[in-house]
Design a protein around this motif. Structure first.
Motif, PDB file in Angstrom:
ATOM      1  N   THR A  11       0.718  -1.245   0.234  1.00  0.00           N
ATOM      2  CA  THR A  11       0.169  -0.005  -0.165  1.00  0.00           C
ATOM      3  C   THR A  11       0.990   1.372  -0.068  1.00  0.00           C
ATOM      4  OG1 THR A  11      -0.122  -0.177   2.372  1.00  0.00           O
ATOM      5  CG2 THR A  11      -2.061  -1.067   1.228  1.00  0.00           C
ATOM      6  N   ASN A  40      -7.050   1.692   2.978  1.00  0.00           N
ATOM      7  CA  ASN A  40      -5.993   2.473   2.879  1.00  0.00           C
ATOM      8  C   ASN A  40      -5.378   1.899   1.443  1.00  0.00           C
ATOM      9  OD1 ASN A  40      -3.715   4.003   2.999  1.00  0.00           O
ATOM     10  ND2 ASN A  40      -2.702   2.521   4.360  1.00  0.00           N
ATOM     11  N   SER A  83       8.820   4.111   7.775  1.00  0.00           N
ATOM     12  CA  SER A  83       9.655   4.841   6.906  1.00  0.00           C
ATOM     13  C   SER A  83       9.997   6.279   7.229  1.00  0.00           C
ATOM     14  CB  SER A  83       9.258   4.627   5.405  1.00  0.00           C
ATOM     15  OG  SER A  83       8.199   5.101   4.993  1.00  0.00           O
ATOM     16  N   TYR A 148      15.377   5.454  12.910  1.00  0.00           N
ATOM     17  CA  TYR A 148      14.933   4.789  11.515  1.00  0.00           C
ATOM     18  C   TYR A 148      16.393   4.284  11.019  1.00  0.00           C
ATOM     19  CZ  TYR A 148      14.008   4.358   6.824  1.00  0.00           C
ATOM     20  OH  TYR A 148      13.891   3.847   5.374  1.00  0.00           O
TER      21      TYR A 148
END
Ligand code: NAP
Ligand code: GDD
Length: 326
Positions: A11, A40, A83, A148
């Motif tokens: 997605t 979504n 992300s 991250y």
């Protein structure tokens, strides 16, 4: 025999472009989607009749094992992650669970499925962080600057570890920033493109941004998913830098984006402390010569074309939203 590919993160921006590429190549495409209270599927709505969606979550190992056993994919592209770098400072544990340990969950599910699988891990130039050399290649040491980046570094090394420990065909793409009209609205390029469109069409007067001096090697996401596929077609698994080998500042992005619609960026950009990060990655610029030589891959979308493509797409989006409201 039709090849079967599983995409985690279907997605997302890259998942949607990769699904299009694999469908065009004749693959049966299976996408893993996590449960949410609202659907979504904005980026994959146009593909829904052609792909198969299965429920699963990188935080849940059993769901991964179940998918691997029932789907028996030939290729697995692990694109799912938390992300957004800024969010990783506020949610470091969730980021580690998803973006780091999530990779191990997928790799273990593959290992337990007892089936020959080629695996792609979405590694990141964010792992270079406070860069120790310019440009950055596969041999540049890592120095991540965010939870991250640290999580991605774990994902990168666990991919190499499973390749070396269990002989898995596991490859890692160290991808530099890649953008598109499908980019999430919080990332700086899309925030600027969307903001420019809203200002041009009279809905806003300013965009609030953080560090304008940061430099990135920005390419087009549609080009980059082709590099992912090429890695899994090689006889030997390996790791590759994927980049345009050019760098531009956030300020330059603003100049081109506003200039495209005849506006002066400095009349509309306001610096806002909220968008600065506790530790910043100041400069990224790749050296993708290995990908060019071995994969035959090359970035094809110049910086100015990328910026104008994104601004044009957002002018259309915003105008459509205005018509729908009228
Ligand atoms: P994105 O648009 O943020 O998409 C992330 C995807 O991960 C979404 O489909 C999201 O699902 C899914 N996801 C998040 N948490 C999950 C979980 N716990 N279980 C299952 N799925 C989960 O990211 P992107 O730009 O397409 O990037 C794709 C991958 O490449 C990411 O791993 C990213 O870190 C990496 N990467 C990106 C770039 C870049 O410049 N774009 C560069 C280097 C590496 P929802 O839709 O449900 O949120
Ligand atoms: N998001 C954002 N918002 N960034 C801003 C802003 C703002 O208002 N103002 C300045 N920036 C700067 C950030 O500080 C950063 O230096 C740069 O713009 C790019 O930020 P992002 O677009 O959020 O991307 P990123 O480089 O942090 O991370 C992206 O690229 C990585 C690859 O290097 C993400 O896609 C990561 O998932 C990916 O791994």
């Amino acid at each position: 025999m039709t090849k079967r590919a599983l995409i985690t993160g279907i997605t997302g921006q890259d998942g949607s472009y990769l699904a299009e590429l694999l469908l065009a190549k004749g693959y049966h495409v299976v996408g893993m989607v996590r449960r949410s209270s609202t659907v979504n599927f904005e980026r994959i709505g146009h593909l829904q009749d052609d792909i198969e969606l299965v429920p699963g979550d990188l935080l849940d190992e059993v769901s991964m094992i179940q998918i691997m056993r029932s789907q028996r994919p030939d290729e697995v592209y692990n694109l799912a992650a938390q992300s957004f770098v800024q969010t990783s400072f506020g949610q470091p544990v969730l980021t580690g669970e998803t973006t780091a340990l999530g990779v191990t969950r997928v790799l273990d599910a593959i290992r337990l499925s007892d089936h020959e699988v080629r695996f792609y891990q979405a590694s990141s130039s964010e792992m270079f962080g406070k860069v120790v050399e310019v440009p950055q290649s596969e041999s540049t040491p890592f120095y991540p600057r965010s939870p991250y980046g640290v999580a991605k570094l774990y994902g990168h090394w666990i991919t190499i570890n499973y390749r070396e420990s269990y002989g898995m065909h596991a490859s890692s793409g160290i991808l530099f920033n890649h953008e598109s009209p499908r980019r999430g609205l919080e990332f700086v390029t899309r925030k600027i493109a969307n903001g420019v469109a809203r200002i041009k069409l009279g809905l806003d007067t300013e965009i609030r941004l953080g560090n304008l001096d940061a430099q990135r090697d920005w390419g087009f996401a549609g080009d980059y998913v082709d590099a992912m596929w090429r890695m899994l077609q090689c006889d030997e698994p390996s790791d590759y830098v994927v980049s345009t080998d050019e760098t531009h500042s956030v300020r330059e992005f603003c100049e081109v984006a506003f200039g495209h619609v005849g506006l002066e960026w400095s009349d509309h950009v306001v610096i806002d402390e909220r968008f600065f990060r506790p530790a910043e990655v100041e400069l990224l610029v790749g050296d993708a010569s290995r990908a060019r030589e071995i994969l035959g891959w090359q970035a094809t979308t110049p910086f100015v074309d990328l910026v104008t493509m994104m601004v044009e797409a957002d002018l259309d989006n915003v105008a459509r939203q205005q018509r729908n409201l009228a």
